[in-house]
Design an enzyme around this catalytic site. Structure first.
Site, PDB file in Angstrom:
ATOM      1  CG  ASP A  95      -5.031   3.508   2.087  1.00 45.28           C
ATOM      2  OD1 ASP A  95      -5.619   4.023   2.927  1.00 45.28           O
ATOM      3  OD2 ASP A  95      -5.144   2.319   1.395  1.00 45.28           O
ATOM      4  CG  ASN A 164      -6.138  -4.260  -7.807  1.00 47.02           C
ATOM      5  OD1 ASN A 164      -6.255  -4.296  -6.597  1.00 47.02           O
ATOM      6  ND2 ASN A 164      -5.674  -3.270  -8.239  1.00 47.02           N
ATOM      7  CG  HIS A 166      -5.566  -2.690  -3.866  1.00 42.07           C
ATOM      8  ND1 HIS A 166      -6.133  -1.573  -4.532  1.00 42.07           N
ATOM      9  CD2 HIS A 166      -6.739  -2.810  -2.905  1.00 42.07           C
ATOM     10  CE1 HIS A 166      -7.085  -1.011  -4.325  1.00 42.07           C
ATOM     11  NE2 HIS A 166      -7.542  -1.453  -3.184  1.00 42.07           N
ATOM     12  CD  GLU A 171      -3.455  -0.240  -6.831  1.00 38.64           C
ATOM     13  OE1 GLU A 171      -4.119  -1.534  -6.642  1.00 38.64           O
ATOM     14  OE2 GLU A 171      -3.964   0.719  -7.398  1.00 38.64           O
TER      15      GLU A 171
HETATM   16  P1  PGA Z   1     -13.842  -1.520  -0.400  1.00 35.08           P
HETATM   17  O1  PGA Z   1     -12.214  -1.320  -0.922  1.00 35.08           O
HETATM   18  O2  PGA Z   1     -13.965  -1.903   0.914  1.00 35.08           O
HETATM   19  O3  PGA Z   1     -14.639  -0.133  -0.813  1.00 35.08           O
HETATM   20  O4  PGA Z   1     -14.465  -2.617  -1.163  1.00 35.08           O
HETATM   21  C1  PGA Z   1     -11.600  -2.271  -0.459  1.00 35.08           C
HETATM   22  C2  PGA Z   1      -9.842  -2.096  -0.979  1.00 35.08           C
HETATM   23  O5  PGA Z   1      -9.793  -1.277  -2.011  1.00 35.08           O
HETATM   24  O6  PGA Z   1      -9.218  -2.309  -0.117  1.00 35.08           O
END
Ligand code: PGA
Length: 269
Positions: A95, A164, A166, A171
């Site tokens: 992404d 959440n 994702h 999302e």
């Molecule tokens: P993080 O993010 O590794 O900073 O916890 C994970 C994500 O949002 O996929």
């Protein structure tokens, strides 16, 4: 190693048991536990190391975020020690924020450059990240899917997991989005990513992300989670029902997923 579908929550998957799909799915889902973030990072890097050693022309699906930073640090170390060669590897990132230039320090292109690419011998033309500055979002999504298709698909996909649920920037929603798309980030994602920006208003509101189909087509998937703050979502995604409300839950249907967590992230299961 333990298996999420056995022992705990037995009964939830009864219909699958009857269909025979239960056995087909469950024996392939591996869970590795590490004592802490460092140990998790070494194990994750070891899996990528093995992938690249065995298949030097691997297509790696790569993730950003705090979680994989330690894994990248190990890979750089092993590259510097002459143990690893990225010369024939292709990388496809999950992404990128819309509106950020590749040289913006907050872009995922910068993140990848700083944490991995500038330290190893992966060729610039073999590195792929959505272009956050693309004028035509639809054309950019189609271009990215075409790159993924031409690469022959992802051999090993690394994923973090959002609070959440994702994966990439897929999302929670009413359905799984199949292909690369431009997404409005949820309030919880904006809040979680706030820490990387000076002001909340600086956090981009939109991002490009590969779709769920691309992730599910990866030959192997490696999910990383670390820390107490991920324990609830790890439980929900891998021990709960499969639903687009928790996008990572779709991985329960993937044939070759490795969930690699530290003790804290597995503390609720
Ligand atoms: P993080 O993010 O590794 O900073 O916890 C994970 C994500 O949002 O996929």
């Amino acid at each position: 190693m333990c298996y999420p579908f056995f022992g705990m929550n037995e009964g939830r998957f009864d219909p699958l048991k009857k269909s025979g799909l239960f056995e087909e799915m469950s024996w392939k889902m591996k869970i590795y536990r590490a004592k802490d973030y460092e140990a998790m990072s070494v194990k994750a890097a070891s899996l990528l190391f093995a992938q690249v050693m065995l298949e030097p022309r691997s297509v790696l699906g790569l993730a950003t975020g705090s979680t994989p930073i330690g894994m990248y640090r190990c890979l750089v170390e092993w590259y510097r020690a002459g143990r690893l060669d990225f010369g024939d590897v292709t990388t496809i990132n999950l992404d990128e924020y819309c509106g950020l230039a590749p040289d913006d320090p907050q872009s995922y292109a910068s993140f990848m450059r700083e944490n991995l690419f500038r330290h190893v011998n992966v060729k610039g033309e073999d590195v792929h990240i959505p272009n956050g500055l693309a004028k035509d979002a639809k054309a950019e999504c189609a271009r990215y899917d075409e790159i993924i298709c031409r690469s022959g698909g992802i051999d090993m996909q690394v994923l973090g997991i959002g609070h959440n649920g994702h994966i990439g920037f897929n999302e929670p929603g009413d359905c799984f989005q199949k292909d690369t798309h431009c997404v409005a980030l949820s309030d919880s994602t904006i809040a979680a990513n706030r820490r990387f920006f000076e002001r909340e208003s600086d956090v981009p509101r939109r991002a490009y992300t590969v779709g769920i189909r691309t992730i599910m087509r990866a030959r192997r998937v490696l999910v990383l989670a670390s820390g107490l703050q991920k324990a609830a979502i790890v439980k929900e995604a891998f021990w709960g029902p499969v639903t687009p409300r928790v996008p990572a839950s779709i991985l329960q249907f993937h044939g070759d997923v490795t969930l690699l967590c530290d003790d804290e992230a597995l503390s609720l299961v």
